[in-house]
Design a protein around this motif. Sequence first.
Motif, PDB file in Angstrom:
ATOM      1  N   PRO A  98      11.011 -13.015 -16.762  1.00 18.36           N
ATOM      2  CA  PRO A  98      11.365 -14.251 -17.494  1.00 18.36           C
ATOM      3  C   PRO A  98      10.837 -15.519 -16.834  1.00 18.36           C
ATOM      4  CG  PRO A  98      13.274 -12.804 -17.263  1.00 18.36           C
ATOM      5  CD  PRO A  98      12.209 -12.249 -16.381  1.00 18.36           C
ATOM      6  N   PHE A  99      10.432 -15.425 -15.577  1.00 21.57           N
ATOM      7  CA  PHE A  99       9.907 -16.599 -14.876  1.00 21.57           C
ATOM      8  C   PHE A  99       8.373 -16.634 -14.893  1.00 21.57           C
ATOM      9  CE2 PHE A  99      14.084 -15.766 -13.057  1.00 21.57           C
ATOM     10  CZ  PHE A  99      14.667 -17.016 -13.093  1.00 21.57           C
ATOM     11  N   GLY A 100       7.777 -15.769 -15.703  1.00 22.04           N
ATOM     12  CA  GLY A 100       6.332 -15.789 -15.876  1.00 22.04           C
ATOM     13  C   GLY A 100       5.540 -15.099 -14.785  1.00 22.04           C
ATOM     14  N   ALA A 101       6.173 -14.238 -14.012  1.00 25.84           N
ATOM     15  CA  ALA A 101       5.466 -13.545 -12.930  1.00 25.84           C
ATOM     16  C   ALA A 101       4.529 -12.482 -13.503  1.00 25.84           C
ATOM     17  CB  ALA A 101       6.453 -12.889 -11.979  1.00 25.84           C
ATOM     18  N   HIS A 102       3.459 -12.206 -12.776  1.00 26.11           N
ATOM     19  CA  HIS A 102       2.485 -11.174 -13.157  1.00 26.11           C
ATOM     20  C   HIS A 102       2.995  -9.845 -12.616  1.00 26.11           C
ATOM     21  CE1 HIS A 102      -1.249  -9.404 -14.347  1.00 26.11           C
ATOM     22  NE2 HIS A 102      -1.660  -9.198 -13.104  1.00 26.11           N
ATOM     23  N   ALA A 103       3.526  -9.011 -13.515  1.00 23.96           N
ATOM     24  CA  ALA A 103       4.238  -7.802 -13.106  1.00 23.96           C
ATOM     25  C   ALA A 103       3.404  -6.866 -12.226  1.00 23.96           C
ATOM     26  CB  ALA A 103       4.759  -7.059 -14.331  1.00 23.96           C
ATOM     27  N   PRO A 104       2.123  -6.581 -12.559  1.00 26.70           N
ATOM     28  CA  PRO A 104       1.354  -5.681 -11.684  1.00 26.70           C
ATOM     29  C   PRO A 104       1.230  -6.194 -10.255  1.00 26.70           C
ATOM     30  CG  PRO A 104       0.270  -5.898 -13.808  1.00 26.70           C
ATOM     31  CD  PRO A 104       1.369  -6.922 -13.779  1.00 26.70           C
ATOM     32  N   ALA A 105       1.063  -7.523 -10.100  1.00 30.35           N
ATOM     33  CA  ALA A 105       0.968  -8.087  -8.755  1.00 30.35           C
ATOM     34  C   ALA A 105       2.307  -8.015  -8.033  1.00 30.35           C
ATOM     35  CB  ALA A 105       0.486  -9.534  -8.818  1.00 30.35           C
ATOM     36  N   VAL A 106       3.412  -8.173  -8.781  1.00 26.65           N
ATOM     37  CA  VAL A 106       4.745  -8.034  -8.179  1.00 26.65           C
ATOM     38  C   VAL A 106       4.938  -6.616  -7.664  1.00 26.65           C
ATOM     39  CG1 VAL A 106       7.219  -8.023  -8.665  1.00 26.65           C
ATOM     40  CG2 VAL A 106       5.790  -9.874  -9.538  1.00 26.65           C
ATOM     41  N   VAL A 107       4.520  -5.633  -8.461  1.00 24.94           N
ATOM     42  CA  VAL A 107       4.631  -4.238  -8.031  1.00 24.94           C
ATOM     43  C   VAL A 107       3.744  -3.978  -6.818  1.00 24.94           C
ATOM     44  CG1 VAL A 107       4.155  -1.844  -8.710  1.00 24.94           C
ATOM     45  CG2 VAL A 107       5.323  -3.393 -10.297  1.00 24.94           C
ATOM     46  N   ALA A 108       2.539  -4.520  -6.836  1.00 25.37           N
ATOM     47  CA  ALA A 108       1.645  -4.359  -5.686  1.00 25.37           C
ATOM     48  C   ALA A 108       2.264  -4.943  -4.425  1.00 25.37           C
ATOM     49  CB  ALA A 108       0.296  -5.019  -5.965  1.00 25.37           C
ATOM     50  N   ALA A 109       2.874  -6.137  -4.555  1.00 21.32           N
ATOM     51  CA  ALA A 109       3.529  -6.767  -3.404  1.00 21.32           C
ATOM     52  C   ALA A 109       4.697  -5.922  -2.931  1.00 21.32           C
ATOM     53  CB  ALA A 109       4.001  -8.168  -3.768  1.00 21.32           C
ATOM     54  N   GLY A 110       5.448  -5.347  -3.876  1.00 20.11           N
ATOM     55  CA  GLY A 110       6.568  -4.494  -3.498  1.00 20.11           C
ATOM     56  C   GLY A 110       6.120  -3.256  -2.751  1.00 20.11           C
ATOM     57  N   LEU A 111       5.015  -2.663  -3.193  1.00 20.73           N
ATOM     58  CA  LEU A 111       4.494  -1.468  -2.506  1.00 20.73           C
ATOM     59  C   LEU A 111       3.951  -1.827  -1.126  1.00 20.73           C
ATOM     60  CD1 LEU A 111       2.767   0.321  -5.513  1.00 20.73           C
ATOM     61  CD2 LEU A 111       4.917   0.941  -4.392  1.00 20.73           C
ATOM     62  N   MET A 112       3.355  -3.003  -0.998  1.00 21.84           N
ATOM     63  CA  MET A 112       2.909  -3.436   0.328  1.00 21.84           C
ATOM     64  C   MET A 112       4.107  -3.681   1.238  1.00 21.84           C
ATOM     65  SD  MET A 112      -0.472  -5.836  -0.236  1.00 21.84           S
ATOM     66  CE  MET A 112       0.133  -6.793  -1.629  1.00 21.84           C
ATOM     67  N   TRP A 113       5.198  -4.164   0.664  1.00 21.44           N
ATOM     68  CA  TRP A 113       6.416  -4.344   1.452  1.00 21.44           C
ATOM     69  C   TRP A 113       6.936  -2.992   1.949  1.00 21.44           C
ATOM     70  CZ3 TRP A 113       8.542  -8.389   3.713  1.00 21.44           C
ATOM     71  CH2 TRP A 113       9.855  -8.276   4.192  1.00 21.44           C
ATOM     72  N   GLN A 114       6.838  -1.987   1.087  1.00 21.70           N
ATOM     73  CA  GLN A 114       7.217  -0.641   1.522  1.00 21.70           C
ATOM     74  C   GLN A 114       6.354  -0.204   2.702  1.00 21.70           C
ATOM     75  OE1 GLN A 114       9.679   1.245   0.623  1.00 21.70           O
ATOM     76  NE2 GLN A 114      10.411   0.355  -1.282  1.00 21.70           N
ATOM     77  N   ALA A 115       5.078  -0.538   2.659  1.00 23.91           N
ATOM     78  CA  ALA A 115       4.197  -0.203   3.782  1.00 23.91           C
ATOM     79  C   ALA A 115       4.645  -0.915   5.052  1.00 23.91           C
ATOM     80  CB  ALA A 115       2.751  -0.565   3.444  1.00 23.91           C
ATOM     81  N   VAL A 116       5.110  -2.166   4.914  1.00 18.30           N
ATOM     82  CA  VAL A 116       5.649  -2.898   6.069  1.00 18.30           C
ATOM     83  C   VAL A 116       6.874  -2.168   6.621  1.00 18.30           C
ATOM     84  CG1 VAL A 116       6.834  -5.023   6.762  1.00 18.30           C
ATOM     85  CG2 VAL A 116       4.759  -5.155   5.374  1.00 18.30           C
ATOM     86  N   LEU A 117       7.762  -1.709   5.737  1.00 15.37           N
ATOM     87  CA  LEU A 117       8.948  -0.977   6.176  1.00 15.37           C
ATOM     88  C   LEU A 117       8.570   0.289   6.936  1.00 15.37           C
ATOM     89  CD1 LEU A 117      11.244  -1.221   2.996  1.00 15.37           C
ATOM     90  CD2 LEU A 117      11.247  -2.674   5.021  1.00 15.37           C
ATOM     91  N   PHE A 118       7.611   1.032   6.397  1.00 19.29           N
ATOM     92  CA  PHE A 118       7.191   2.269   7.054  1.00 19.29           C
ATOM     93  C   PHE A 118       6.510   1.983   8.389  1.00 19.29           C
ATOM     94  CE2 PHE A 118       7.224   4.169   2.638  1.00 19.29           C
ATOM     95  CZ  PHE A 118       8.345   4.951   2.876  1.00 19.29           C
TER      96      PHE A 118
END
Length: 324
Positions: free
Chosen positions: A275-295
């Motif tokens: 609803p805030f106009g975010a680009h969903a694929p890039a949000v998912v990519a950022a989330g997966l990179m965050w998972q890489a940071v966690l690992f």
Amino acid sequence: MTQAPHSPRVSRKWLIRAAGSGLLLAVLFWLLPWDAIKAGFQATPLWVFAAVLAIFVLAHLGAALKWRMLLGPDMPIGTTFRAHFAGLAANLCLPGAVGGDAVRAAMAQAQLRDGPRVVAVAMIDRVIDMVALLMLSALGLLLARGHETGLAIILQTLVVLALVIAGFLALPRLLPMIWRVIPALPRRGFGERLADSFRLLAARPALLVSVFLASSVVQIVLVSIAWWLAVAAGAGVAFWPWLFAWPLAKLAAVLPVSLNGLGLREATLAGFLLPFGAHAPAVVAAGLMWQAVLFAAGALGAMILVSTGQGLSFGRKEDIVSSE
């Protein structure tokens, strides 16, 4: 402490949550174009990822010190850091963040030999973190929307905070009542000492406020570097909406339906930010990179344990519960 034996129950939980993560990721990759997600990875400079990882580790050093504030000065700082990063390492192989908390508590118990205090601190530390996340999310919505919706969320969060404080203050009285109602229930001594531990913490409001403020600072740092990754990936989202959505996605990731939030965090985050106009694929990519940071941080924690000659070991549940 002893090495944790291979547990079929833990393996089954791990497999179920891994299957949940696989299903969630499959749905995400089906709904969103893979090329757009891959573009988010490619748009993020390697130095940004490395900087995020470094700041993440520093933030967790702060989180470890926050935990030690509750445990007390008889918990050595070196052991505090080893235990905290052991929890991060455990998250690589145990289902959910609670598994990491259990490992951290077991190492604290091995040092302090005071199970009730360790359990009380673990519970309070987790609750304070969750309340801090809710407060930040409410603040993010207020600043993102700037109208009565945000104010309503702020008020609801304050009500939740008041209920949490009331419940915490009532625990020392409520716990002993369990054994009065059910005298045959085992571990009465542990329950009474646990009530005493909560009573001692409740008698130090300045400490609890300090821990809450420290938790808020740590969470703001983590939210900010996650947003930095999202901006680098091309998510096109402002900070205040991110401050609203990220804590909620982090809380959702605790639900026992995925492997440490993998897939669930990304789906929740993208849903809240659409609803805030975010680009969903890039949000998912950022989330997966965050998972890489966690690992990566978990792997660093494992290396710290190996380098100090301790390895990833687990205390027995009986050692904590029976320390009276």
